[in-house]
Design an enzyme around this catalytic site. Sequence first.
Site, short mmCIF file in Angstrom:
data_model
loop_
_atom_site.label_atom_id
_atom_site.label_comp_id
_atom_site.label_asym_id
_atom_site.label_seq_id
_atom_site.Cartn_x
_atom_site.Cartn_y
_atom_site.Cartn_z
CB CYS A 45 3.76 12.18 21.14
SG CYS A 45 4.61 13.54 19.37
CG HIS A 79 8.46 13.97 21.71
ND1 HIS A 79 8.25 12.23 21.76
CD2 HIS A 79 8.21 14.64 20.50
CE1 HIS A 79 7.79 12.01 20.50
NE2 HIS A 79 7.14 13.45 19.61
CD GLU A 102 10.24 11.45 24.98
OE1 GLU A 102 9.52 10.72 23.59
OE2 GLU A 102 9.48 12.27 25.09
#
Length: 200
Positions: free
Chosen positions: A83, A180, A182
């Site tokens: 990011c 992202h 994650e």
Amino acid sequence: MSIALIDYGAGNLHSVHNALKAAGASDIDVTANPAAVLRADRVVLPGVGAFGACASGLRGIAGMVEALDRRVRSDGVPFLGVCVGMQLMADTGEELGVHRGLGWIPGTVRAIRPAPGIRVPHMGWNDVIPVADHPLIERGEAYFLHSFAFEGEHVLATTEHGGTVTAAIGRDNLAGVQFHPEKSQRYGIALMERFLAWRP
């Protein structure tokens, strides 16, 4: 294999740490210590927030940028920016003024231009479309949340949001993703697995 996950006050550390663990990493050092970066076998630079604030936070740690330059640029260990961590690889960012990035990938981070019926920030699941062969980047769906995007060289993947938007950049031992991993469930964990196995 040791991984330095850089802590410079720019958020999403816990979730990135968990994603690396889910991908099989065991030796993860969440660190603001340049000496730990110099020992690491891999480096991950996360980040959420404004480009300028993140750049200032990174430069506010004495010796950190120099350690990153030495370990990543000179020694060639694998690097992943996530990011705003990806955006910081650029020369400059234009969020709330013009701010200097790391200058690792030629380019500028600019505001996404709104289009009819298209909301900014770009938020939610969207396609990752590879535009160059790279061992880390595969076609799939990932979770995005950003209002600014990279424009420049060494684009590895794009997505569509009122036009073409950069989703990943990289060259040599450097890679960065705007989305992202994650928050991207299986697609994101698989990317982290490829990063852990990457031998650039």
